[in-house]
Design an enzyme around this catalytic site. Structure first.
Site, short mmCIF file in Angstrom:
data_model
loop_
_atom_site.label_atom_id
_atom_site.label_comp_id
_atom_site.label_asym_id
_atom_site.label_seq_id
_atom_site.Cartn_x
_atom_site.Cartn_y
_atom_site.Cartn_z
N CYS A 195 52.72 0.13 48.51
CA CYS A 195 54.00 -0.01 47.81
C CYS A 195 54.88 -1.06 48.50
O CYS A 195 54.52 -2.23 48.51
CB CYS A 195 54.66 1.36 47.69
N TYR A 196 55.98 -0.67 49.12
CA TYR A 196 56.81 -1.68 49.80
C TYR A 196 55.98 -2.44 50.82
O TYR A 196 56.16 -3.65 51.02
CB TYR A 196 58.00 -0.99 50.49
N HIS A 239 50.54 5.00 45.45
CA HIS A 239 50.55 5.78 46.70
C HIS A 239 49.24 6.57 46.84
O HIS A 239 49.12 7.65 46.26
CB HIS A 239 51.74 6.74 46.72
N GLY A 251 58.65 2.18 51.19
CA GLY A 251 60.01 2.27 51.68
C GLY A 251 60.98 2.06 50.54
O GLY A 251 60.58 1.61 49.46
N LYS A 254 51.99 20.86 62.05
CA LYS A 254 51.92 22.32 62.12
C LYS A 254 50.51 22.88 61.80
O LYS A 254 50.00 23.72 62.52
CB LYS A 254 52.92 22.91 61.12
N ASP A 275 53.49 27.94 67.64
CA ASP A 275 53.52 26.77 68.52
C ASP A 275 53.49 27.16 70.00
O ASP A 275 52.68 26.66 70.77
CB ASP A 275 54.77 25.92 68.24
N GLU A 287 48.33 8.25 49.31
CA GLU A 287 48.49 9.39 50.22
C GLU A 287 48.92 10.68 49.52
O GLU A 287 48.85 11.75 50.11
CB GLU A 287 49.48 9.03 51.34
#
Ligand code: XMP
Length: 515
Positions: A80-81, A171, A53, A371, A229, A173
Site C-alpha cells: 500500500c503506502y 493488504h 500508512g 500474546k 505473561d 496481511e
C-alpha cells in the site's frame, strides 16, 4: 537466524504483517520509519517489508523509505503506502485518484511471479484481496512490470524480478486477503531465501542462553501474578538460572476464589520455584477503606503493591535484576501522526517504578513476543493448559469490579458469583472463545421477591467480550439459555445478589473493566 525488517509507516495493521511473517517461521521486527535508518545496519535483515500508512506520497514532508535500504540490494516488498513510496522514490509516480477502493477487490494475476506461487485464486484466475487506498501508482519505475491488476488499480501488484523488489496495493496481511499469508511466505522463503526455522522451541533455547548471558551469577526477582505473561517468564527464568530466581506473589486480598492456592501450588510445589507468598490483604483493604473513586483506588493499589514488593525483595536479600513480562506490543514504538500526548483513560497498574527505586536492571525475556506466542511458549515450557489459556486478569483485581467502596462482604459475594459464572462458561465450552469474562458487583440494591419474602440485595452484572488485544472489544453474544442458567444459579446460590444483568457494551465506547 534469518530476520525480516518491517518498516512501519503507521498503518493500523502493521503488527499483522509481523504476525504473518512469524507464522511462516521467520523472525521479524517492526521499526518506525523515522528511526529505521540506524536500526537497519544493526539488524542485518535478509529482506525488508515497507508497511502501509495513512499519508499521501503526493504531499510534501510525508515519510519515505531510507536510501540505505533502497541501495542495499536486498529483496523489498512494499505494501500500500509502502508500494507507493517505493515507486515514487525509484523514479515512478503516484496519483491521487477519485476511484478509491476500500474493502474486497479482485486481483487479476497478469504475469507469473514467485510472489504468487501456489496461490490458486478462483477459476477465472482472480484472487480476492483487501484494498484500502485513495492514491495509486500511475507510472512504473524502470525495471518494473505489472504482475496483477484490479478494477481501480492498474498497478495493483508490480515487480522488478531481477532486483527482487515487489509492490502490492492491497493488504496481504489481513484475513480478508485469504491467500495473503501464502504471498508473504513466498516473499520471505522463495524470494528472500529465509529458511523458516524460527519456532517456539528455537526461541526458548535462545531466550535461555540470552538470560544466562545477561544475568551471569546475579540474582533475579520476579513478580508473579498468576497471569500468563508473568507465569511464562517465571518458568523460563527458572529453566535458565534455577536457584538464582526468586518469585514474589503478592496477595492483595482482591484475588478471585482459589487463586492464591493455585499459584502457590503450581509454582512452588510443581515447578519447585523459590516463591515468597505475601498475604497483604489486610494492608490493601485497610488503605482502600472508604475509597470509592476509581483512579484513587488504582493509585492506592499500585503504590501499595510497589511498597510490598520492595519490602519482600529486601527480605530475601535483594536482587540485581527485576524480571518483567513486557510483550512486543508494549515495546513497539507506534508511529503517531496525530501529535500530542494521548489521554489517560485509566492508569494501569504495573511495577514500572520499581527498577529505579530498587536500583535493579530489567530482564524482559518475552519482549519480542506477541500474546499468543507467549501462550505457545508456555506450552513449550510445560505450563498447564489452565494457566496458558487463562483470560487476562487486571493488576488491581476485583477492586475494579466493585464500583464504589470495597468491603470484605462485597468481595466475598463477588467471588462466589464470578465462580458460578466461569463454571458455566466452561461447562458450555465457551471459555476459549471469549477473551475475558467476569462478574461485576454493582453498588446498587434492588427489590426482589424470593419465596414469600421481599429481598433488597445487590445487582450483579456479567461481562464477556471477544477481542484480539484488549484495545477494542465486542460483547459476547451468549444464548438466552446460557444467560438464564447463570442468572438462576447466581441468585439461588449467592446470598446478597437478587438481580443479574448482562452488559452489552462494546469497547469503544465502553471499556472492558467497569472502572
Ligand atoms: P479496559 O478496562 O481498559 O481493559 O478496557 C483492557 C484490558 O486491560 C486489563 N486491565 C488491566 N490490566 N492492570 C492490568 O494488568 C490494570 O490496571 C488493568 N486495567 C485493565 C483489562 O482486564 C483488559 O484485559
Amino acid at each position: 537466524m534469518d530476520r525480516i525488517l518491517i518498516v512501519d509507516f503507521g498503518s493500523q495493521v502493521t503488527q499483522l504483517i509481523a504476525r504473518r511473517v512469524r507464522e511462516s517461521g521467520v523472525y521479524c521486527e517492526i521499526v518506525p520509519f523515522n528511526s529505521v535508518e540506524a536500526a537497519f545496519g544493526e539488524m542485518n535483515p535478509k529482506a525488508v517489508i515497507l508497511s502501509g500508512g495513512p499519508n499521501s506520497v503526493a504531499d510534501i514532508d510525508t515519510p519515505r523509505a531510507p536510501q540505505n535500504i533502497l541501495d542495499s540490494g536486498l529483496p523489498i516488498l512494499g505494501i500500500c503506502y509502502g508500494q507507493q513510496t517505493l515507486c515514487a522514490q525509484l523514479g515512478g509516480s503516484v496519483e491521487q485518484s477519485d476511484e478509491r477502493e476500500f474493502g474486497r477487490a479482485m486481483l487479476n494475476v497478469t504475469s507469473a511471479s514467485p510472489l504468487f506461487d501456489g496461490v490458486n485464486g478462483s477459476d477465472e484466475g482472480q484472487i480476492q484481496v483487501w484494498m484500502s487506498h485513495g492514491d495509486r501508482v500511475n507510472n512504473l519505475p524502470d525495471g518494473f512490470s505489472v504482475i496483477g491488476t484490479s478494477e481501480n488499480a492498474p498497478y495493483a501488484a508490480i515487480a522488478d524480478e531481477a532486483r527482487k523488489i515487489y509492490g502490492v496495493q492491497f493488504h496481504p496481511e489481513v484475513v480478508h486477503t485469504p491467500d495473503g499469508a501464502k504471498m508473504l511466505e513466498n516473499f520471505t522463503h522463495k524470494i528472500a531465501g529465509c529458511k523458516g526455522d524460527w519456532s517456539m522451541a528455537a526461541f526458548r533455547d535462545k531466550a535461555i542462553a540470552d538470560i544466562r548471558a545477561q544475568v551471569g551469577a546475579g540474582r533475579v526477582i520476579c513478580g508473579l501474578s498468576g497471569g500468563v505473561d508473568s507465569s511464562v517468564v517465571a518458568v523460563l527464568l527458572h529453566e535458565a538460572i534455577g536457584e538464582q530466581l526468586t518469585c514474589v506473589y503478592v496477595d492483595t486480598g482482591m484475588m478471585r476464589a482459589g487463586e492464591s492456592e493455585q499459584v502457590v501450588g503450581l509454582f512452588r510445589d510443581h515447578f519447585n520455584i523459590k516463591l515468597v507468598h505475601k498475604d497483604a490483604a489486610d494492608l490493601f483493604l485497610g488503605k482502600l477503606d472508604g475509597v470509592s473513586d476509581p483512579e484513587q483506588k488504582r493509585k492506592i493499589i499500585g503504590g501499595t503493591f510497589i511498597d510490598v514488593f520492595e519490602e519482600e525483595a529486601k527480605a530475601v536479600g535483594g536482587a540485581d535484576f527485576l524480571a518483567q513480562g513486557t510483550l512486543y506490543p508494549d515495546v513497539i514504538e507506534s508511529v503517531s501522526f496525530t501529535g500530542g500526548p494521548s489521554v489517560t483513560i485509566k492508569s494501569h497498574h504495573n511495577v514500572g517504578g520499581l527498577p529505579e527505586r530498587m536500583d535493579m536492571k530489567l530482564v524482559e525475556p518475552v519482549r519480542e513476543l506477541f500474546k499468543d506466542e507467549v501462550r505457545a511458549l508456555g506450552q513449550e515450557l510445560g505450563l498447564p493448559e489452565a494457566f496458558v489459556g487463562r483470560h487476562p486478569f487486571p493488576g488491581p483485581g476485583l477492586a475494579i469490579r466493585i464500583p464504589g467502596d470495597i468491603t470484605d462482604e462485597k468481595l466475598e459475594i463477588l467471588r462466589k458469583a464470578d465462580t458460578v459464572y466461569l463454571d458455566e462458561i466452561r461447562e458450555f465450552g465457551l471459555y476459549d472463545e471469549i477473551w475475558q469474562a467476569f462478574a461485576v458487583l454493582l453498588p446498587v440494591r434492588t427489590v426482589g421477591v424470593m419465596g414469600d419474602s421481599r429481598t433488597y440485595e445487590y445487582v450483579c452484572a456479567l461481562r464477556a467480550v471477544t477481542s484480539t488485544d484488549g484495545m477494542t472489544a465486542d460483547y459476547y453474544p451468549f444464548s438466552h439459555e446460557f444467560l438464564s442458567r447463570v442468572s438462576t444459579r447466581i441468585i439461588n446460590e449467592v446470598r446478597g445478589i437478587n438481580r443479574v444483568v448482562y452488559d452489552i457494551t462494546s469497547k469503544p465506547p465502553g471499556t472492558i473493566e467497569w472502572e
